[in-house]
Design a protein around this motif. Structure first.
Motif, PDB file in Angstrom:
ATOM      1  N   ALA A  95       0.838  -1.201   0.000  1.00 46.80           N
ATOM      2  CA  ALA A  95       0.000   0.000   0.000  1.00 46.80           C
ATOM      3  C   ALA A  95       0.875   1.254   0.000  1.00 46.80           C
ATOM      4  CB  ALA A  95      -0.935  -0.007   1.200  1.00 46.80           C
ATOM      5  N   GLY A  96       2.004   1.195   0.704  1.00 46.17           N
ATOM      6  CA  GLY A  96       2.919   2.338   0.764  1.00 46.17           C
ATOM      7  C   GLY A  96       3.545   2.653  -0.588  1.00 46.17           C
ATOM      8  N   ARG A 100       1.233   7.609  -6.173  1.00 44.18           N
ATOM      9  CA  ARG A 100       0.165   8.620  -6.185  1.00 44.18           C
ATOM     10  C   ARG A 100       0.723   9.986  -5.804  1.00 44.18           C
ATOM     11  NH1 ARG A 100      -3.174   6.432  -2.481  1.00 44.18           N
ATOM     12  NH2 ARG A 100      -2.627   7.851  -0.821  1.00 44.18           N
ATOM     13  N   ILE A 101       1.495  10.033  -4.725  1.00 46.99           N
ATOM     14  CA  ILE A 101       2.014  11.299  -4.209  1.00 46.99           C
ATOM     15  C   ILE A 101       2.987  11.952  -5.198  1.00 46.99           C
ATOM     16  CG2 ILE A 101       3.500  12.295  -2.408  1.00 46.99           C
ATOM     17  CD1 ILE A 101       2.185  10.281  -0.463  1.00 46.99           C
ATOM     18  N   ARG A 110      -2.137   8.644 -12.579  1.00 47.87           N
ATOM     19  CA  ARG A 110      -3.350   9.403 -12.307  1.00 47.87           C
ATOM     20  C   ARG A 110      -4.229   8.599 -11.364  1.00 47.87           C
ATOM     21  NH1 ARG A 110      -5.616  10.250 -18.129  1.00 47.87           N
ATOM     22  NH2 ARG A 110      -4.406   8.370 -18.417  1.00 47.87           N
ATOM     23  N   TYR A 111      -4.971   9.314 -10.546  1.00 51.48           N
ATOM     24  CA  TYR A 111      -5.876   8.639  -9.621  1.00 51.48           C
ATOM     25  C   TYR A 111      -7.107   9.497  -9.391  1.00 51.48           C
ATOM     26  CZ  TYR A 111      -4.300  11.817  -5.959  1.00 51.48           C
ATOM     27  OH  TYR A 111      -4.032  12.938  -5.213  1.00 51.48           O
ATOM     28  N   LYS A 112      -8.148   8.833  -8.907  1.00 50.39           N
ATOM     29  CA  LYS A 112      -9.380   9.511  -8.507  1.00 50.39           C
ATOM     30  C   LYS A 112      -9.721   9.015  -7.115  1.00 50.39           C
ATOM     31  CE  LYS A 112     -11.437   9.555 -13.116  1.00 50.39           C
ATOM     32  NZ  LYS A 112     -12.613   9.177 -13.908  1.00 50.39           N
ATOM     33  N   LYS A 113     -10.258   9.888  -6.297  1.00 46.20           N
ATOM     34  CA  LYS A 113     -10.734   9.476  -4.987  1.00 46.20           C
ATOM     35  C   LYS A 113     -12.250   9.603  -4.994  1.00 46.20           C
ATOM     36  CE  LYS A 113     -10.163  10.051  -0.056  1.00 46.20           C
ATOM     37  NZ  LYS A 113      -9.527  10.789   1.028  1.00 46.20           N
ATOM     38  N   ILE A 114     -12.923   8.468  -4.832  1.00 46.32           N
ATOM     39  CA  ILE A 114     -14.383   8.439  -4.849  1.00 46.32           C
ATOM     40  C   ILE A 114     -14.849   7.780  -3.564  1.00 46.32           C
ATOM     41  CG2 ILE A 114     -16.435   7.593  -6.022  1.00 46.32           C
ATOM     42  CD1 ILE A 114     -14.745   7.527  -8.603  1.00 46.32           C
TER      43      ILE A 114
END
Length: 87
Positions: A53-54, A60-61, A66-70
């Motif tokens: 996960a890290g 992401r950081i 690219r990412y989306k937070k939903i």
């Protein structure tokens, strides 16, 4: 005598409602993408790429994917991940 609705009851209902909405959004996304979604959930990415996960958070950081937070869940662009790991 009727039971009063407490704040905890409302909080629990809200959490159940958000979970149901998230499941519906995921189902719609999969159906629209022909079961091959362009956006993958964190758990699927970690399993597919065999990463922690890290490590995924670092990608992401640093802006490498690219990412989306939903609704509290992160979704990652599949083509970005493929391009990153093809390099």
């Amino acid at each position: 005598m009727e039971d009063a609705v407490t704040k905890d009851d409302l909080r629990q209902f809200g959490m159940l409602l958000m979970n149901d909405i998230q499941k519906l959004l995921e189902k719609i996304t999969c159906e629209n993408q022909g079961m091959h979604p362009e956006w993958l959930k964190s758990k699927a990415v970690r399993k597919l790429m065999d990463m922690s996960a890290g490590s995924l958070q670092n990608l992401r950081i640093t802006g490498k994917v690219r990412y989306k937070k939903i609704l509290g869940s992160y979704y990652y662009n599949k083509s970005d991940l493929q391009a990153l790991f093809n390099e």
